[in-house]
Design an enzyme around this catalytic site. Structure first.
Site, PDB file in Angstrom:
ATOM      1  CD  GLU A   1      -2.664  -1.350   2.825  1.00 48.34           C
ATOM      2  OE1 GLU A   1      -2.136  -1.945   3.379  1.00 48.34           O
ATOM      3  OE2 GLU A   1      -3.721  -1.224   2.506  1.00 48.34           O
TER       4      GLU A   1
ATOM      5  CD  GLU B   1      -2.751  -5.845   3.959  1.00 47.77           C
ATOM      6  OE1 GLU B   1      -2.947  -7.032   2.976  1.00 47.77           O
ATOM      7  OE2 GLU B   1      -2.583  -5.110   3.937  1.00 47.77           O
TER       8      GLU B   1
HETATM    9  C1  LIG Z   1      -4.144  -0.638   8.784  1.00 51.95           C
HETATM   10  C2  LIG Z   1      -3.318  -2.432   8.761  1.00 51.95           C
HETATM   11  C3  LIG Z   1      -2.436  -2.087   7.163  1.00 51.95           C
HETATM   12  C4  LIG Z   1      -1.617  -3.214   6.844  1.00 51.95           C
HETATM   13  C5  LIG Z   1      -2.215  -4.579   7.865  1.00 51.95           C
HETATM   14  C6  LIG Z   1      -0.760  -5.148   6.658  1.00 51.95           C
HETATM   15  O1  LIG Z   1       0.591  -4.954   6.245  1.00 51.95           O
HETATM   16  S1  LIG Z   1      -0.509  -6.873   7.908  1.00 51.95           S
HETATM   17  C7  LIG Z   1       0.673  -7.694   7.291  1.00 51.95           C
HETATM   18  C8  LIG Z   1       0.908  -7.897   5.835  1.00 51.95           C
HETATM   19  N1  LIG Z   1       2.152  -8.423   5.927  1.00 51.95           N
HETATM   20  C9  LIG Z   1       1.867  -9.639   5.888  1.00 51.95           C
HETATM   21  O2  LIG Z   1       1.808 -10.208   5.478  1.00 51.95           O
HETATM   22  C10 LIG Z   1       3.381 -10.378   5.629  1.00 51.95           C
HETATM   23  C11 LIG Z   1       4.245 -11.633   6.859  1.00 51.95           C
HETATM   24  N2  LIG Z   1       5.777 -11.635   6.461  1.00 51.95           N
HETATM   25  C12 LIG Z   1       5.458 -12.564   5.515  1.00 51.95           C
HETATM   26  O3  LIG Z   1       5.301 -13.265   4.976  1.00 51.95           O
HETATM   27  C13 LIG Z   1       7.112 -12.419   5.471  1.00 51.95           C
HETATM   28  O4  LIG Z   1       7.992 -13.374   7.390  1.00 51.95           O
HETATM   29  C14 LIG Z   1       8.043 -13.216   4.599  1.00 51.95           C
HETATM   30  C15 LIG Z   1       8.068 -11.124   4.896  1.00 51.95           C
HETATM   31  C16 LIG Z   1       7.828 -13.303   3.151  1.00 51.95           C
HETATM   32  C17 LIG Z   1       9.764 -12.764   4.909  1.00 51.95           C
HETATM   33  O5  LIG Z   1       9.504 -14.323   4.923  1.00 51.95           O
HETATM   34  P1  LIG Z   1      10.822 -15.085   5.342  1.00 51.95           P
HETATM   35  O6  LIG Z   1      10.297 -16.778   5.296  1.00 51.95           O
HETATM   36  O7  LIG Z   1      12.153 -14.741   5.177  1.00 51.95           O
HETATM   37  O8  LIG Z   1      10.909 -14.718   7.008  1.00 51.95           O
HETATM   38  P2  LIG Z   1      10.070 -14.791   8.539  1.00 51.95           P
HETATM   39  O9  LIG Z   1       8.672 -15.572   8.125  1.00 51.95           O
HETATM   40  O10 LIG Z   1      10.499 -16.166   9.459  1.00 51.95           O
HETATM   41  O11 LIG Z   1      10.036 -13.994   8.997  1.00 51.95           O
HETATM   42  C18 LIG Z   1      11.300 -13.471  10.078  1.00 51.95           C
HETATM   43  C19 LIG Z   1      10.794 -12.487  11.001  1.00 51.95           C
HETATM   44  O12 LIG Z   1       9.947 -11.056  10.868  1.00 51.95           O
HETATM   45  C20 LIG Z   1       8.539 -11.549  11.550  1.00 51.95           C
HETATM   46  N3  LIG Z   1       7.332 -10.808  10.627  1.00 51.95           N
HETATM   47  C21 LIG Z   1       7.395 -10.791   9.395  1.00 51.95           C
HETATM   48  N4  LIG Z   1       6.665 -10.319   9.095  1.00 51.95           N
HETATM   49  C22 LIG Z   1       6.220  -9.261  10.259  1.00 51.95           C
HETATM   50  C23 LIG Z   1       5.682  -7.958  10.120  1.00 51.95           C
HETATM   51  N5  LIG Z   1       4.834  -7.812   9.262  1.00 51.95           N
HETATM   52  N6  LIG Z   1       5.061  -7.902  11.428  1.00 51.95           N
HETATM   53  C24 LIG Z   1       5.692  -8.363  12.229  1.00 51.95           C
HETATM   54  N7  LIG Z   1       6.890  -9.516  12.593  1.00 51.95           N
HETATM   55  C25 LIG Z   1       7.018  -9.879  11.222  1.00 51.95           C
HETATM   56  C26 LIG Z   1       8.593 -13.091  11.184  1.00 51.95           C
HETATM   57  O13 LIG Z   1       7.273 -13.506  12.660  1.00 51.95           O
HETATM   58  C27 LIG Z   1      10.196 -13.896  12.151  1.00 51.95           C
HETATM   59  O14 LIG Z   1       9.934 -13.086  12.650  1.00 51.95           O
HETATM   60  P3  LIG Z   1      10.904 -14.287  14.444  1.00 51.95           P
HETATM   61  O15 LIG Z   1      11.161 -13.924  15.603  1.00 51.95           O
HETATM   62  O16 LIG Z   1      12.320 -14.305  13.501  1.00 51.95           O
HETATM   63  O17 LIG Z   1      10.401 -15.215  14.242  1.00 51.95           O
END
Ligand SMILES: CC/C=C\CC(=O)SCCNC(=O)CCNC(=O)[C@H](O)C(C)(C)COP(=O)(O)OP(=O)(O)OC[C@H]1O[C@@H](n2cnc3c(N)ncnc32)[C@H](O)[C@@H]1OP(=O)(O)O
Length: 719
Positions: free
Chosen positions: A103, A123
């Site tokens: 976004e 989302e």
């Molecule tokens: C008004 C509302 C506006 C917006 C709403 C949103 O944006 S909701 C969020 C939308 N985003 C997502 O759903 C993305 C979520 N993340 C992922 O799909 C994957 O993490 C990603 C980015 C593709 C990376 O994948 P990868 O396999 O490389 O890493 P992993 O998934 O293990 O993530 C690493 C650590 O980062 C933490 N994390 C990832 N995304 C978020 C996030 N959006 N918020 C907070 N934390 C996030 C994840 O938990 C891992 O943490 P760890 O402590 O190492 O387990």
């Protein structure tokens, strides 16, 4: 949280610096707001580039912040201000632009994506919708049908697809930031009005109502009770029928209904539970981040039945060379053709050539001398498996890992017949193994941390969600299945039908009710297990099978169904009837209704009306109750692990979070009270007796599921 610098004398470069995914935490939003203000007010600045550090543009809102009150600048006005600014803003997308990150890119006036970048609005998978203008801007940019598909599925797309759809302006193989800076310099003189996506008119198809209706039906069918996909359709409808100013309000109203819902909490819990599951630990102190996995280049799979074939395909897909072994020429040839067919279809879908050169098919175990790992997938028979492991011990080099794809047999007993018990581990794949994402890594008491790390890492490499579990009959998933199946068959005795029970479970959100699932898996599997454990067999009077065995209530109906040769879909008859053997269209079978009526009358059971609530409570509370016992026994380290197993292996609805999370949402006190009630009514069913851990958690005030671990004092951890 965001770095601000001036590059090329006139371009403000704003770099998000919030590892690991540059999530839009309150601090990041604050930093973006300040940086943008600075850039727009600085006369030296003619254009702006937004970029993410460490090759990741932005993973969206910080999901961890959803649990608390909103702090820092809200996203919508921040993004609106970026779009409305009078200086061109270019998004330089590397890695991911997801959710709020996407976004953010949509409010930039131009988008440059690295060719490996992935974009999406996931989302919906978190139980919410893209509420920072995503549902209003994307349809304006790419039209209703494409936007609906992306928003209701949450699918990530490649940079190339984004270019085709008109989401990005350029795809580059170079450094996206450098390309974006040059692009920004060229954009300075150009008018911005047509680049503000919120001001565009949504291109609407002539048959808008019919399209929205069709998508609603499709989404309803797929969503199995999840609310977010339907809310997404409604938000996109607003983009088609309202000006942006009203559409954004509608988006916000819909978001408000979802944001604090139990479904959103469950789905966000699932997101973190899946990541927690990878972080295994052993009582020895060995764990995911201090145990080095071995590199696996050459693998062998023994047995080319359904499971073996799926495992071969999963390994070959990720570039591991595989030697596949069968005991007979005909079986080998059949298996070989199936594997090649699967890989060729795979390759065709991806437009690449199949990596068949990685495969070798053989009848001889002698060919396995040099492999790094063997995965045994022969028939579920302990004597046969022990024989295979003894032979492997003789043939394979001493460092080869020996794994079993058993679905419930004692992994340590297999380790015991080898010369390397520390290199033996269970790798329990789920059928079909090339499709199902779950892998239970079964740690025997003698499995070394390196062995466990290797199996977990191999699972991850194959795209599986791997969960480390302890060694006990059925491990986690299948051990919990028993009380669940038992309750379903007891309910049949008492007056329910397979259709009624399946419908209640499917309405709850399961992909398949318990009887349809059993038909798919094959009823003979459980029958063989019951025979092996002495619960049924030739000594049982077929005319009058007892309803108490080994001191507990026993339902003989599943055995009676099997005795008629009804093994489920594969034989065309099971709890349901199918058009032909192998058919998938389940229809009610009057013969089953007759069988149930005769059975009840033979035992003098007066059938009663059973409510859907009772079906759900008895099946699912018995399931969770066994989960509590598994935690007590140290077979699973955390409730999250159990939930992940049920989400990925057994079709538990994701918007319910998994059996343990579901129990916590219902309220542990209520679960305890209902189990006590049902146990009183059925004292000969030990699975309904509330577990000590459940009682303890209730006595401690029912802490949230993430805190249960503190209350689990395992005497004999198996992990
Ligand atoms: C008004 C509302 C506006 C917006 C709403 C949103 O944006 S909701 C969020 C939308 N985003 C997502 O759903 C993305 C979520 N993340 C992922 O799909 C994957 O993490 C990603 C980015 C593709 C990376 O994948 P990868 O396999 O490389 O890493 P992993 O998934 O293990 O993530 C690493 C650590 O980062 C933490 N994390 C990832 N995304 C978020 C996030 N959006 N918020 C907070 N934390 C996030 C994840 O938990 C891992 O943490 P760890 O402590 O190492 O387990």
């Amino acid at each position: 949280m965001a770095r601000y610098e001036l590059v090329k004398r006139s371009v403000a470069l704003i770099t998000l610096t919030n590892p690991p995914v540059n999530a839009l935490s309150s601090a990041v939003r604050h930093a973006i707001a300040k940086s943008m203000e600075h850039a727009l007010n600085d006369p030296k600045v003619t254009a702006v580039v937004i970029y993410g550090e460490n090759g990741r543009f932005c993973g969206g809102a910080d999901i961890r912040e959803f649990a608390g009150p909103l702090r820092g600048p809200p996203l919508v006005p921040l993004l609106d201000a970026i779009e409305a600014g009078e200086k061109p803003v270019v998004a330089a997308i590397e890695g991911v632009a997801l959710g709020g990150g996407f976004e953010l890119a949509l409010v930039c006036h131009y988008r440059i994506a690295h060719f490996k970048a992935r974009l999406g609005l996931p989302e919906v998978t978190l139980g919410i919708l893209p509420a920072a203008g995503g549902t209003q801007r994307l349809p304006r940019l790419i039209g209703i049908p494409a936007a609906l598909e992306l928003i209701t599925t949450g699918r990530h797309i490649s940079a190339q697809e984004a270019l085709k759809l008109g989401i990005v302006d350029q795809v580059t193989e170079q450094n996206a930031c450098e390309v974006a800076v040059e692009f920004a310099l060229r954009a300075v003189a150009k008018p911005l009005s047509s680049r503000r996506v919120s001001t565009l008119t949504t291109p609407c198809p002539p048959d808008l109502d019919a399209l929205l209706e069709a998508v609603t039906m499709q989404v309803k069918k797929k969503a199995r009770g999840a609310m977010a996909p339907l809310a997404c359709v409604q938000a996109v409808r607003a983009a088609a029928t309202m000006p942006y100013s009203k559409g954004i309000k509608r988006e916000s109203e819909l978001m408000a209904t979802l944001f604090n819902s139990g479904q959103a909490r469950a789905l966000q819990y699932c997101f973190f539970a899946q990541r927690t599951a990878g972080k295994w630990t052993l009582p020895s102190g060995a764990q995911w981040n201090n145990s080095k996995p071995r590199e696996i280049r050459r693998a062998a799979v023994i047995g080319l039945g359904t499971m073996g074939r799926g495992i071969v395909v999963s390994l070959a897909r990720v570039g591991i060379s595989v030697i596949a072994v069968e005991s007979e020429k005909k079986l080998l040839e059949t298996g070989k053709q199936m594997v090649i067919g699967m890989l060729e279809r795979d390759a065709k879908r991806q437009g690449v050539s199949a990596s068949l050169n990685l495969l070798k098919f053989t009848l001889s175990l002698q060919d396995l001398k040099d492999v790094d790992i063997v995965i045994e997938a022969v028939f579920e028979d302990m004597a046969l498996k022990k024989h295979v492991f003894q032979e492997l011990s003789k043939v394979c080099r001493p460092a080869t890992l020996l794994c079993s794809n058993t679905s419930g047999l004692d992994v340590d007993a297999l380790a015991g017949v080898t010369d390397r018990p520390h290199l033996v581990v269970g790798m329990h794949f789920f059928s079909p193994a090339h499709v199902m994402k779950l892998l239970e890594v079964v740690c025997g008491p003698r499995s070394s941390s390196e062995t466990i790390a290797t199996a977990m890492s191999l699972g991850k490499r194959m795209g599986k969600v791997s969960v480390a579990v302890g060694n006990c009959p059925g491990f986690v998933g299948n051990r919990m299945l028993k009380p669940y199946l038992d309750q379903a068959t007891f309910l049949l005795e008492e007056g329910a039908t397979p259709e009624q029970i399946d419908k209640a479970l499917e309405d709850f959100g399961f992909a398949m009710g318990v009887f349809r699932m059993s038909d798919l898996a094959g009823l003979d599997v459980g029958w063989r297990v019951r025979k092996e454990s002495g619960l049924t067999g030739p000594d049982i009077d077929p005319k009058n099978p007892p309803r108490r065995r080994q001191g507990h209530r026993y339902c003989p109906i599943p055995d009676m169904v099997c005795e008629q040769g009804r093994f489920g879909q594969k034989t065309g008859r099971g709890w349901y009837m199918y058009d032909s053997p192998g058919g998938t269209n389940a229809k009610s079978d009057p013969l089953i209704q007759n069988l149930l009526e005769m059975y009840r009358s033979r035992y003098g059971i007066q059938p009663r009306n059973i409510s859907d609530q009772e079906i759900i409570e008895r099946c699912l509370f018995a399931l969770a109750n066994e989960g509590f016992r598994i935690l007590e026994d140290g077979i699973a380290a955390r409730p999250e692990d159990i939930d992940v197993i049920y989400l990925f292996g057994y079709g538990f609805p994701r918007h319910r979070g998994g059996p343990m999370f579901y129990a916590s949402m219902v309220g542990l006190e209520r679960v305890l009270e209902r189990l006590e009630h049902y146990h009183q009514a059925h004292p000969d069913v030990p699975h309904l007796e509330p577990s000590p851990l459940l009682k303890k958690l209730v006595a401690c005030g029912s802490p949230p599921v993430q805190n249960w671990r503190e209350h689990i004092k395992t005497m004999h951890s198996h992990l």
